[in-house]
Design a protein around this motif. Structure first.
Motif, PDB file in Angstrom:
ATOM      1  N   HIS A  14       0.789  -1.229   0.000  1.00  0.00           N
ATOM      2  CA  HIS A  14       0.000   0.000   0.000  1.00  0.00           C
ATOM      3  C   HIS A  14       0.823   1.281   0.000  1.00  0.00           C
ATOM      4  CE1 HIS A  14      -2.886  -3.024   1.534  1.00  0.00           C
ATOM      5  NE2 HIS A  14      -3.689  -2.383   0.728  1.00  0.00           N
ATOM      6  N   GLY A  15       2.121   1.204   0.100  1.00  0.00           N
ATOM      7  CA  GLY A  15       2.919   2.417   0.075  1.00  0.00           C
ATOM      8  C   GLY A  15       3.845   2.519   1.264  1.00  0.00           C
ATOM      9  N   GLN A  16       4.187   3.733   1.578  1.00  0.00           N
ATOM     10  CA  GLN A  16       5.151   4.000   2.634  1.00  0.00           C
ATOM     11  C   GLN A  16       4.587   3.690   4.015  1.00  0.00           C
ATOM     12  OE1 GLN A  16       5.686   8.136   1.385  1.00  0.00           O
ATOM     13  NE2 GLN A  16       7.866   7.666   1.232  1.00  0.00           N
ATOM     14  N   THR A  17       5.501   3.412   4.934  1.00  0.00           N
ATOM     15  CA  THR A  17       5.103   3.176   6.320  1.00  0.00           C
ATOM     16  C   THR A  17       4.903   4.512   7.030  1.00  0.00           C
ATOM     17  OG1 THR A  17       7.355   3.161   7.181  1.00  0.00           O
ATOM     18  CG2 THR A  17       6.475   1.052   6.394  1.00  0.00           C
ATOM     19  N   ASP A  20       8.243   6.051   7.653  1.00  0.00           N
ATOM     20  CA  ASP A  20       8.824   6.651   6.447  1.00  0.00           C
ATOM     21  C   ASP A  20       8.262   8.052   6.206  1.00  0.00           C
ATOM     22  OD1 ASP A  20      10.272   4.319   5.895  1.00  0.00           O
ATOM     23  OD2 ASP A  20       8.745   3.554   4.502  1.00  0.00           O
ATOM     24  N   ILE A  21       6.958   8.156   6.324  1.00  0.00           N
ATOM     25  CA  ILE A  21       6.308   9.448   6.070  1.00  0.00           C
ATOM     26  C   ILE A  21       6.659  10.449   7.160  1.00  0.00           C
ATOM     27  CG2 ILE A  21       4.097  10.627   5.770  1.00  0.00           C
ATOM     28  CD1 ILE A  21       3.035   7.883   4.668  1.00  0.00           C
ATOM     29  N   THR A  61       0.625  14.259   1.238  1.00  0.00           N
ATOM     30  CA  THR A  61       1.490  13.540   2.173  1.00  0.00           C
ATOM     31  C   THR A  61       0.769  13.271   3.488  1.00  0.00           C
ATOM     32  OG1 THR A  61       3.479  14.473   1.183  1.00  0.00           O
ATOM     33  CG2 THR A  61       3.681  13.634   3.440  1.00  0.00           C
ATOM     34  N   LYS A  64      -1.649  10.501   3.069  1.00  0.00           N
ATOM     35  CA  LYS A  64      -0.943   9.219   3.045  1.00  0.00           C
ATOM     36  C   LYS A  64      -0.543   8.806   4.460  1.00  0.00           C
ATOM     37  CE  LYS A  64       0.884   9.468  -1.631  1.00  0.00           C
ATOM     38  NZ  LYS A  64       2.100   9.508  -2.456  1.00  0.00           N
ATOM     39  N   GLU A  67      -3.580   7.390   6.174  1.00  0.00           N
ATOM     40  CA  GLU A  67      -3.836   6.023   5.703  1.00  0.00           C
ATOM     41  C   GLU A  67      -2.862   5.026   6.326  1.00  0.00           C
ATOM     42  OE1 GLU A  67      -3.594   6.239   1.454  1.00  0.00           O
ATOM     43  OE2 GLU A  67      -5.357   7.533   1.303  1.00  0.00           O
ATOM     44  N   ALA A  68      -1.585   5.404   6.400  1.00  0.00           N
ATOM     45  CA  ALA A  68      -0.577   4.516   6.978  1.00  0.00           C
ATOM     46  C   ALA A  68      -0.846   4.281   8.460  1.00  0.00           C
ATOM     47  CB  ALA A  68       0.823   5.089   6.771  1.00  0.00           C
TER      48      ALA A  68
END
Length: 78
Positions: A14-17, A20-21, A61, A64, A67-68
């Protein structure tokens, strides 16, 4: 890997953790602050457009990140 938050196998899909963000936020804040100061000192239509585009990017960002956090079950809402 940042150990503040656990990684998730679904994060790969699903993308970055979250970590990470989160690691990008201080640099993002510094960049936005510098742009705002420059806009204050030297206002122009081009600088307004550039600032608006970067604020839109910051909004993406943050979405995201939300979501994370939900995906990983991290954050203060646990």
């Amino acid at each position: 890997m940042n150990e503040r938050y656990p990684s998730s196998a679904s994060a790969v899909l699903h993308g970055q953790t979250t970590a990470d963000i989160l690691d990008t936020l201080p640099d993002m804040a510094d960049g936005l602050q510098a742009q705002l100061i420059e806009l204050y000192k030297r206002p122009s239509a081009d600088r307004c457009d550039h600032m608006a585009a970067n604020l839109a990017g910051a909004q993406v960002t943050i979405r995201k990140l939300r979501e994370a956090i939900q995906r990983e079950g991290t954050g203060d809402e646990r």
